[in-house]
Design an enzyme around this catalytic site. Structure first.
Site, short mmCIF file in Angstrom:
data_model
loop_
_atom_site.label_atom_id
_atom_site.label_comp_id
_atom_site.label_asym_id
_atom_site.label_seq_id
_atom_site.Cartn_x
_atom_site.Cartn_y
_atom_site.Cartn_z
NE ARG A 192 -3.70 -5.80 16.48
CZ ARG A 192 -3.48 -5.56 15.20
NH1 ARG A 192 -2.27 -5.24 14.78
NH2 ARG A 192 -4.47 -5.63 14.33
CB ALA A 195 -0.93 -0.01 1.21
CD GLU A 224 5.45 -4.03 9.29
OE1 GLU A 224 5.73 -4.81 10.22
OE2 GLU A 224 4.78 -4.38 8.29
#
EC number: 1.4.3.16
Length: 540
Positions: free
Chosen positions: A290, A18, A375
């Protein structure tokens, strides 16, 4: 001796997810772009992303709320400016994606109007996740790939690995130290080629393949982080590797992720005896961030000596489950598990690299002309723990921002006609490929055992000693034998493993994704862990 360029472009983008493709499409109307993809162009973490993209589309939601949720999930060390920058540009960047043809799920409201169906995931106080059923990444990636392959100014080179960046001072060019291109391993021809570019963008994803268990595809080997480090860029916060709480525990599907949205829609986490355990760890239960959920699962597995825990949504109507999670339902059914009828065995797995190459608001690194987005980068958005569905968003926002900066600077970029060829005069074909495979497995195993969800100083020291030995072997192998895909990835993974451990050893506290038994408390004042090539140091 210099050689004519095998590839030349205005902008070289290393990575086809992306981040890379959204940037390519924003640049291509004005610039010549080459996109490198290690495998097929769709292969990467974006394609496998299930959850969605966070943005404020609901009138009861607000940018301030998105900011505060992100700051809370980041455990106190997010860069507030970066968080506000991303959240305030989220809607416009998602709208750009919609304009490219991405189809997000919609529903009919009670007043008869159609609107986007928004889900809620861990850490979010509102429903703000746009999604395409449970395969959002596939919808985003296939749409962007189609647009890129049909654009006349974009060349996509598949099965092409970047070996290293070409930096001006290392090849004797005068002037400001800058990136001028990259050496590229053409896996089809099995040769290293040169590629000149006025700007180079790292969009290579994370480094979760450094761990034995990961939800990531095989290509997530930290290439961009390692190349940037070797080029002289600072990195930060690499101790914060996110372990997704719910990866499927099944011998035939070790990398399969079970999206956060399952818990957002009411799924429970249970022990083997069927009892819930998350309320014992956090008042938010299954919707806790998380890091908390992954540690809770790890704790219960070790306490009970269990191989796995279980995720159970079977109390929801079967039609609801099949409608909202069709891909997961079909995948599990093929493995003999009926999501509508029974709990699913799960374990945590390495999922996302929250740290990376240090960049500014435009994705600029410490090297002139070199950018990092997605990332691979450290923007400050995620802090000590990434909030669900902020990752694809970060790709889109910094893809837009980097495109603006590259276009603004392009008229002043240097152009050259030759680059030195890759020197293979002193290497030979490898004779012991088993060395690479052995070192590969050893690295991933001890990183999981010593630098995983729960750490200690002794474990980190033990890991660093092993890494140092592996680096010596790999450097010697790299110097004497021709490159291969496995060698390139192993070289990069070992480098990133060292950086992860060094960052972890610097942090004398437990915060977010970094939990150490030797320093279980939070420090009052803390900040990012920053490493600088040639001078390892921490900057808080």
């Amino acid at each position: 001796m210099n050689t004519l360029l095998e590839h030349s472009c205005d902008v070289l983008i290393i990575g086809s997810g992306a981040a890379g493709l959204s940037l390519a499409l924003r640049l291509a109307d004005q610039h010549q772009v080459i996109v490198l993809s290690k495998g097929p162009v769709t292969e990467g973490s974006t394609f496998y992303a299930q959850g969605g993209i966070a943005a404020v589309f609901d009138e009861t939601d607000s940018i301030d709320s998105h900011v505060e949720d992100t700051l809370i999930a980041g455990a106190g060390i997010c860069d507030r400016h970066a968080v506000e920058f991303v959240a305030s540009n989220a809607r416009s960047c998602v709208q750009w994606l919609i304009d490219q043809g991405v189809l997000f799920d919609t529903h009919i409201q009670p007043n008869g109007e159609e609107s986007y169906h928004l889900t809620r995931e861990g850490g979010h106080s509102h429903r703000r996740i746009l999604h395409a059923a449970d395969a959002t990444g596939r919808e985003v990636e296939t749409t962007l790939v189609s647009k890129a392959l049909n654009h006349p100014n974009i060349r996509v080179l598949e099965r092409s690995n970047a070996v290293d960046l070409i930096i001006s001072d290392k090849i004797g060019l005068p002037g400001t130290r800058r990136v001028v291109g990259a050496w590229v391993w053409n896996r089809n021809k099995e040769k290293v080629e040169t590629c000149h570019a006025k700007a180079v963008v790292l969009a290579t994803g994370g480094a979760s393949k450094v761990y034995q268990y990961t939800t990531n595809p095989d290509i997530s080997s930290g290439d961009g982080i390692a190349m940037a480090w070797r080029a002289g860029c600072r990195v930060a916060n690499l101790e914060f590797n996110q372990f997704h709480p719910t990866a499927l525990y099944h011998p035939q599907a070790r990398n399969f992720l079970l999206t956060e949205a399952l818990r957002g829609e009411g799924a429970y986490l249970k022990r083997p005896d069927g009892t819930r355990f998350m309320p014992d760890f956090d008042v938010r239960g299954e919707l806790a961030p998380r890091d908390i959920v992954a540690r809770a699962i790890d704790h219960e597995m070790k306490r009970l000596g269990a191989d796995c825990m279980f995720l159970d949504i079977s109390h929801k109507p079967a039609d609801f489950i099949r409608q909202h999670f069709p891909m997961i339902y079909e995948k599990l059914l093929g493995l003999g598990i009926d999501l509508t009828q029974e709990p699913v065995p799960i374990v945590p797995a390495a999922h996302y690299t929250c740290g990376g190459v240090m960049v500014d608001d435009h994705g600029r690194t410490d090297v002139e002309g070199l950018y990092a987005i997605g990332e691979v980068s450290y923007t400050g958005l995620h802090g000590a723990n990434r909030m669900a569905s902020n990752s694809l968003l970060e790709c889109l926002v910094y893809g837009w921002s980097a495109a603006e900066d590259i276009t603004r600077r392009m008229p002043y970029a240097h152009d050259i006609s030759t680059l030195p060829p890759w020197d293979e005069s002193r290497v030979e074909n490898p004779d012991e490929r088993v060395i690479i495979q052995h070192n590969w497995h050893e690295l991933r195993l001890f990183m999981w055992d010593y630098v995983g969800i729960v750490r200690t100083t002794k474990r980190l020291e033990r890991a660093l000693r092993r890494i140092t030995m592996l680096q010596q072997e790999i450097d010697e192998y790299y110097a004497h034998f021709r490159v291969s895909n496995n060698l390139l990835e192993l070289r990069n993974l070992v480098q990133v493993a060292e950086l992860i451990v060094r960052c972890a050893m610097m942090r004398k506290e437990s915060r977010g994704l970094h939990f150490t038994l030797d320093y279980p408390e939070l420090l009052t004042h803390s900040g990012p862990s920053i490493l600088s090539p040639g001078n390892h140091y921490i900057n808080r």
